[in-house]
Structure formats: C-alpha cells, structure tokens
Design an enzyme around this catalytic site. Sequence first.
Site, PDB file in Angstrom:
ATOM      1  CG  ASP A  72      -0.347  -0.408   2.503  1.00 40.10           C
ATOM      2  OD1 ASP A  72       0.894  -0.414   2.594  1.00 40.10           O
ATOM      3  OD2 ASP A  72      -1.077  -0.683   3.467  1.00 40.10           O
TER       4      ASP A  72
ATOM      5  CG  ASN B 110      -9.231  -0.406  10.872  1.00 42.39           C
ATOM      6  OD1 ASN B 110      -8.237  -1.082  10.584  1.00 42.39           O
ATOM      7  ND2 ASN B 110      -9.655   0.588  10.131  1.00 42.39           N
TER       8      ASN B 110
ATOM      9  CG  HIS C 193      -6.026  -1.597   7.972  1.00 45.39           C
ATOM     10  ND1 HIS C 193      -5.992  -0.257   8.236  1.00 45.39           N
ATOM     11  CD2 HIS C 193      -4.756  -2.006   8.163  1.00 45.39           C
ATOM     12  CE1 HIS C 193      -4.770   0.121   8.555  1.00 45.39           C
ATOM     13  NE2 HIS C 193      -4.004  -0.930   8.522  1.00 45.39           N
TER      14      HIS C 193
ATOM     15  CD  GLU D  99      -8.709   1.478   6.434  1.00 47.03           C
ATOM     16  OE1 GLU D  99      -8.849   0.644   7.341  1.00 47.03           O
ATOM     17  OE2 GLU D  99      -7.944   2.472   6.539  1.00 47.03           O
TER      18      GLU D  99
HETATM   19  O1  F6P Z   1       2.232  -2.241  12.213  1.00 49.25           O
HETATM   20  P1  F6P Z   1       1.332  -1.120  12.533  1.00 49.25           P
HETATM   21  O2  F6P Z   1       2.056   0.178  12.545  1.00 49.25           O
HETATM   22  O3  F6P Z   1       0.562  -1.367  13.764  1.00 49.25           O
HETATM   23  O4  F6P Z   1       0.325  -1.031  11.333  1.00 49.25           O
HETATM   24  C1  F6P Z   1      -0.452  -2.127  10.947  1.00 49.25           C
HETATM   25  C2  F6P Z   1      -0.840  -2.014   9.513  1.00 49.25           C
HETATM   26  O5  F6P Z   1      -1.256  -0.713   9.219  1.00 49.25           O
HETATM   27  C3  F6P Z   1      -0.543  -0.192   8.122  1.00 49.25           C
HETATM   28  O6  F6P Z   1       0.522   0.556   8.594  1.00 49.25           O
HETATM   29  C4  F6P Z   1      -1.404   0.657   7.264  1.00 49.25           C
HETATM   30  O7  F6P Z   1      -2.019   1.582   8.047  1.00 49.25           O
HETATM   31  C5  F6P Z   1      -0.064  -1.393   7.403  1.00 49.25           C
HETATM   32  O8  F6P Z   1       0.906  -1.146   6.470  1.00 49.25           O
HETATM   33  C6  F6P Z   1       0.287  -2.273   8.538  1.00 49.25           C
HETATM   34  O9  F6P Z   1       0.317  -3.566   8.129  1.00 49.25           O
END
Ligand code: F6P
Length: 251
Positions: A67, A136, A138, A143
């Site tokens: 992403d 959440n 995702h 999302e």
């Molecule tokens: O590892 P984090 O910072 O908790 O984020 C979890 C997920 O959210 C994202 O940063 C996207 O918001 C992803 O790339 C990642 O897998």
Amino acid sequence: MQFHWYEDPAALAGHAADRIAALLHRKPDAAIALPTGQTPLMLYRELAQRHRTGALSLAAAHLFNLDEYLGLPGRHPMSYAAFLRDNLIDLVDADPARVHLLDGASADPAAACAAHDRAVEAAGGLDLAILGLGVNGHIAFNEPGCSWQTRGHVVDLAEATLARHREQTGRGDLPKRGLTMGVATLREARSVLLLASGSGKRAAMAALLAGRGDPDWPVTSMLTHPDLLVLAEERLRRPLSPADGLRAAAG
Ligand SMILES: O=P(O)(O)OC[C@H]1O[C@](O)(CO)[C@@H](O)[C@@H]1O
C-alpha cells in the site's frame, strides 16, 4: 491455518525471517508482498542482518509494497516506498528492476494500482503476502466494509487508521487516501504470513479468533486461505477489555 503465539517480539520476527529464508532457499525469485508500519520493523532488521552475514539473498526476489499514501511521491520521507527502502530494500541486495512500489504520486492512481497488479501477474502471482494487522482489522489498506473481490484500488482511509498514523508519526498532515493491493490479490497469494503485534489490536485478533468471515474485519477474509500462518504477540490473545470494545466500536 496455524497460530503461533510469542511473548518475545524478537522470537516472532525470527520465525517470520525463517519462513522467508526457507521460501527464498526453495525459490530465489519468489514474489513477496511487504507491509509497512511498526509491525515488520524487527523482521526487516533481522532480514538485513542475515543478508550482512551472507545467510540471505533477495537479489532474485520480486518485492512489492502492499500500500501507499495517495499523493506522496516515492521520494517523500513519509511515503511507504521510502519506508521500505530505508528499512529493507536499501539494506539488502534487492535488484531495483525487481522492486515494485506503488506510485502514490501518479496522475492516474487507478492506473498505478492496475500496473502494480500486472507486475504481480508478470511475476507469476505472489508466493508470499506478508501482512500486518491494522487496529481496525485492515490488511494493507483494505478497510472495514471493503469488498473482498477487489484488485488494486484507491481507498479512503478509515478514521481509526488515520488516528493510528497521527499517533505513530506525530503528523496531522498525512494523506487521507491511499492505494492498496486488493483482498482478491492477497487471497490468491500461495502463502500468507500475518504478523500481529502492537497495542490496540486485541479486538481485531478477537475477530480473527472468532473464526468467521466478517466484512467489518477485513483480516477475516484470510481465514479460508489454505496456507495462512499467524504469528502473534501473546498479549493479543487476552480477553477484550471494555476499552478495547469501545475502540472497536469507534472504528
Ligand atoms: O504495524 P502497525 O504500525 O501497527 O500497522 C499495521 C498495519 O497498518 C498499516 O501501517 C497501514 O495503516 C499497514 O501497512 C500495517 O500492516
């Protein structure tokens, strides 16, 4: 589907690195999708360390980001492309011709997503999708409420995702939209490695452990994948507190 639980995040990262090393040993030109965020940092450090000692080569691998922020060019320090270069790609022997990064600054972001999908296809499909877990639920930037039939597309980021990014970066000026690989592409990966660590993720883990596909929790789209391995921090297995429930309800 298998779950492995870890008290020690370094052990979790070590196991993930072992899986990647085994894949690359079997198939040096494997196609691998890579996450950003806090979760994979220890894994990337471990991979870079193994590369330094000569134990691991990514020279033939096809590397894809999952992403990207819409509107940020790859050279922007907050872009996910920069994150991947700084934390992995520039620290190993990746071949620039085999590194495929979504172009967040494209004048036609839908076309950039389609080009990314075509690069996945040209590499023979993903051998491994490494996923982080959003608070959440995702995966990549898919999302809650998204379709599970999608390929690459442009998304509006959920408020929970934006709040997390603000908290992690201290910046309120990050884009509110993103480009992402779609759930359909991720489900077609031959193997999926879901890394679940960090605070605020017990509600998402509870949804996964409930074992039912639930559109409100995109991660549950992976439950029917024939080769899903979940490496998770032990603390995410604890029962939900009322605060977790409230956070989940707030989306
Ligand atoms: O590892 P984090 O910072 O908790 O984020 C979890 C997920 O959210 C994202 O940063 C996207 O918001 C992803 O790339 C990642 O897998």
